[in-house]
Design a protein around this motif. Structure first.
Motif, PDB file in Angstrom:
ATOM      1  N   GLN A  48       0.823  -1.204   0.000  1.00 25.45           N
ATOM      2  CA  GLN A  48       0.000   0.000   0.000  1.00 25.45           C
ATOM      3  C   GLN A  48       0.863   1.263   0.000  1.00 25.45           C
ATOM      4  O   GLN A  48       0.564   2.230  -0.694  1.00 25.45           O
ATOM      5  N   GLU A  49       1.959   1.260   0.758  1.00 25.24           N
ATOM      6  CA  GLU A  49       2.870   2.410   0.762  1.00 25.24           C
ATOM      7  C   GLU A  49       3.458   2.636  -0.619  1.00 25.24           C
ATOM      8  O   GLU A  49       3.525   3.780  -1.091  1.00 25.24           O
ATOM      9  N   GLU A  63       1.390   6.574  -7.065  1.00 33.04           N
ATOM     10  CA  GLU A  63       0.332   7.488  -7.503  1.00 33.04           C
ATOM     11  C   GLU A  63       0.734   8.952  -7.326  1.00 33.04           C
ATOM     12  O   GLU A  63       0.439   9.781  -8.169  1.00 33.04           O
ATOM     13  N   SER A  64       1.430   9.273  -6.241  1.00 36.30           N
ATOM     14  CA  SER A  64       1.833  10.669  -6.036  1.00 36.30           C
ATOM     15  C   SER A  64       2.889  11.089  -7.056  1.00 36.30           C
ATOM     16  O   SER A  64       2.876  12.225  -7.521  1.00 36.30           O
ATOM     17  N   SER A  98       2.148   1.755  -3.474  1.00 34.42           N
ATOM     18  CA  SER A  98       1.074   2.224  -4.354  1.00 34.42           C
ATOM     19  C   SER A  98       0.810   3.714  -4.157  1.00 34.42           C
ATOM     20  O   SER A  98       0.607   4.445  -5.129  1.00 34.42           O
ATOM     21  N   GLU A  99       0.830   4.168  -2.905  1.00 37.21           N
ATOM     22  CA  GLU A  99       0.611   5.586  -2.627  1.00 37.21           C
ATOM     23  C   GLU A  99       1.727   6.446  -3.202  1.00 37.21           C
ATOM     24  O   GLU A  99       1.483   7.502  -3.783  1.00 37.21           O
TER      25      GLU A  99
END
Length: 82
Positions: free
Chosen positions: A4-5, A11-12, A7-8
């Motif tokens: 999840q980290e 995306e940023s 992926s974040e």
């Protein structure tokens, strides 16, 4: 570090593609290279930064980084306002 980290972070970085950034990359043995550039391309595991320099020999330089570099703090990025 979780998926999840990553992926974040992915995306940023995609959100700021085409934007001017200042980055500091860990070169090992407590050495950091600080430069300015533009995020030019993003891929599933890496992204490409085109370096902006006053030196004409370094102006066409491209550097690649993984999203993992940001999570582990081997790469620090700052968005520059226009």
């Amino acid at each position: 570090m979780t998926q999840q980290e990553l992926s974040e972070v992915r995306e940023s970085v995609r959100k700021y593609m085409g934007q001017k950034i200042r980055f500091s990359a860990n070169q090992g043995r407590h050495r950091y290279e600080t430069s300015e550039g533009i995020i030019s391309e993003t891929y599933p595991n890496i992204f490409v930064v085109r370096v902006i320099s006053d030196n004409p020999y370094k102006n066409n330089k491209k550097m690649t980084f993984s999203y993992h570099d940001i999570v582990t703090k081997d790469l620090k990025m700052q968005l520059l306002t226009r």
